[in-house]
Design an enzyme around this catalytic site. Structure first.
Site, PDB file in Angstrom:
ATOM      1  N   ASP A   7     -26.507 -53.885  30.053  1.00 41.49           N
ATOM      2  CA  ASP A   7     -25.141 -54.185  30.519  1.00 41.49           C
ATOM      3  C   ASP A   7     -24.292 -54.576  29.306  1.00 41.49           C
ATOM      4  OD1 ASP A   7     -22.974 -54.653  32.228  1.00 41.49           O
ATOM      5  OD2 ASP A   7     -23.538 -56.727  32.605  1.00 41.49           O
ATOM      6  N   SER A   8     -22.989 -54.695  29.525  1.00 41.18           N
ATOM      7  CA  SER A   8     -22.105 -55.163  28.449  1.00 41.18           C
ATOM      8  C   SER A   8     -22.332 -56.653  28.182  1.00 41.18           C
ATOM      9  CB  SER A   8     -20.647 -54.964  28.859  1.00 41.18           C
ATOM     10  OG  SER A   8     -20.395 -55.701  30.052  1.00 41.18           O
ATOM     11  N   CYS A  71     -24.833 -51.771  34.990  1.00 41.05           N
ATOM     12  CA  CYS A  71     -23.396 -51.912  34.751  1.00 41.05           C
ATOM     13  C   CYS A  71     -22.705 -50.787  35.506  1.00 41.05           C
ATOM     14  CB  CYS A  71     -23.148 -51.788  33.249  1.00 41.05           C
ATOM     15  SG  CYS A  71     -21.417 -51.692  32.804  1.00 41.05           S
ATOM     16  N   GLU A 149     -18.979 -64.635  32.691  1.00 37.17           N
ATOM     17  CA  GLU A 149     -19.594 -64.888  31.381  1.00 37.17           C
ATOM     18  C   GLU A 149     -19.486 -66.370  31.018  1.00 37.17           C
ATOM     19  OE1 GLU A 149     -21.157 -62.923  28.837  1.00 37.17           O
ATOM     20  OE2 GLU A 149     -21.307 -61.413  30.413  1.00 37.17           O
ATOM     21  N   CYS A 185     -19.184 -54.792  40.465  1.00 34.15           N
ATOM     22  CA  CYS A 185     -19.416 -55.094  39.053  1.00 34.15           C
ATOM     23  C   CYS A 185     -20.594 -56.056  39.061  1.00 34.15           C
ATOM     24  CB  CYS A 185     -18.187 -55.754  38.436  1.00 34.15           C
ATOM     25  SG  CYS A 185     -18.519 -56.472  36.807  1.00 34.15           S
ATOM     26  N   HIS A 187     -21.409 -58.350  37.238  1.00 33.80           N
ATOM     27  CA  HIS A 187     -21.088 -59.738  36.909  1.00 33.80           C
ATOM     28  C   HIS A 187     -20.718 -60.552  38.154  1.00 33.80           C
ATOM     29  CE1 HIS A 187     -20.820 -58.529  32.692  1.00 33.80           C
ATOM     30  NE2 HIS A 187     -20.740 -59.802  32.372  1.00 33.80           N
TER      31      HIS A 187
HETATM   32  N1  DGL Z   1     -21.099 -55.733  34.418  1.00 35.21           N
HETATM   33  C1  DGL Z   1     -20.312 -54.601  34.232  1.00 35.21           C
HETATM   34  C2  DGL Z   1     -20.096 -53.748  35.446  1.00 35.21           C
HETATM   35  O1  DGL Z   1     -20.897 -53.785  36.339  1.00 35.21           O
HETATM   36  C3  DGL Z   1     -19.291 -54.503  33.152  1.00 35.21           C
HETATM   37  C4  DGL Z   1     -18.265 -55.565  33.027  1.00 35.21           C
HETATM   38  C5  DGL Z   1     -17.391 -55.350  31.801  1.00 35.21           C
HETATM   39  O2  DGL Z   1     -17.920 -55.363  30.702  1.00 35.21           O
HETATM   40  O3  DGL Z   1     -16.174 -55.139  31.977  1.00 35.21           O
HETATM   41  O4  DGL Z   1     -19.156 -53.006  35.531  1.00 35.21           O
END
Ligand code: DGL
Length: 281
Positions: A7-8, A71, A149, A185, A187
């Site tokens: 993931d990012s 992600c 985050e 997402c 996150h």
């Molecule tokens: N966790 C990520 C997703 O599911 C990326 C969030 C990001 O870096 O903008 O899209």
């Protein structure tokens, strides 16, 4: 068997936790691209080049049996290239639009994702295929990614900021509000309680973690393996630590390491990339 999650940032941990709950006998590795975080506003070309290169490096270093692109933003564009370039199964994350459309009683669902995910053709297809007969409200935000985050670095979540982001839905007349909200997402499950508080009990939050866990289990044929050698029981007893890699040394690593203890993770290493990253952020 080893699975590598990508993931990012820290969002992919929510997917890893869902897979771990179902398949505790696997070995886990996690790679996050903090050098180019966030991904939500990056171009498609940038993401394709970067994720392909990072996962080729991750593959050659860690030799996983399967890779989960945990992600949504990256999964909307990089999967074909990764499947062409890497010799192991690649599992992508898809927003849970299909189950949300099925479960919605009001016929209105909300898609909460990054700006990239909400506008991609991939998402249009998903909606056309599985949610053609319901109304889909799309809300793209990077602010919630940043808040997630911060939370995983031990900081307080800014509820005012979350409330402002979700205002387009909370301001709607009661019968026009979504009754299912897709956390599109990885996150966002980290903020499930906070988002739930703002959207209220009448809105059910749904994510893809468990669907991914079932997919990993079936691709690795885990039940069959376990039945043959009893490996679930044996390995649960000595579940190995997860190795975590990032792409840049930054001041946040000690705080992250502290927070990740409760996820069974103690050390974050920097993965040195041998090839040159194009479009380096
Ligand atoms: N966790 C990520 C997703 O599911 C990326 C969030 C990001 O870096 O903008 O899209």
């Amino acid at each position: 068997m080893r699975v590598l999650f990508f993931d990012s940032g820290m969002g992919g941990l929510t997917v890893m936790a869902a897979v771990k709950a179902r398949c505790p006998q696997l070995e886990y590795a996690y790679l996050f691209d903090n050098a180019a975080f966030p991904y939500g506003d990056k171009s498609e070309d940038f993401l394709i080049d970067r994720v392909d290169l990072l996962l080729k490096e991750g593959y050659s270093r860690l030799k996983p049996d399967l890779i989960v692109v945990a992600c949504n933003t990256a999964s909307t564009v990089v999967l074909p290239v990764l499947r062409h370039d890497l010799p192991v199964p690649i599992v992508g994350v898809v927003p849970a639009i299909k189950p949300a459309a099925k479960l919605s009683r009001r016929g209105i669902i909300g898609l909460l994702a990054t700006p990239g995910t909400v506008k991609r053709a991939y998402t249009d297809h998903l909606i056309a295929q599985f949610a053609a007969d319901v109304k889909v409200l799309r809300l793209g935000t990077t602010e919630l990614v940043e808040e997630a985050e911060r939370k995983l670095q031990g900081q307080t979540v800014n509820m005012k900021r979350l409330t402002a982001v979700l205002k387009p839905w909370t301001d709607l007349q009661e019968d026009l509000k979504p009754d299912m909200a897709v956390l599109g997402c990885t996150h966002f499950p980290l903020l499930k309680d906070e988002i739930g508080q703002i959207l209220g009990q009448k809105c059910t939050l749904i994510d893809s973690g468990d669907a991914i866990a079932r997919r990993v289990e079936s691709l690795l044929d885990i039940n069959h393996q376990s039945a043959v050698d009893g490996s679930v029981v044996k390995n649960q007893e000595k579940s190995s630590p997860c190795c975590v890699f990032c792409t840049k040394e930054d001041g946040s690593l000690p705080a992250r390491e502290l927070m990740l203890k409760s996820w069974g993770i103690s050390k974050i290493e920097v993965l040195s990339i041998r090839a040159k990253l194009k479009n380096q952020a």
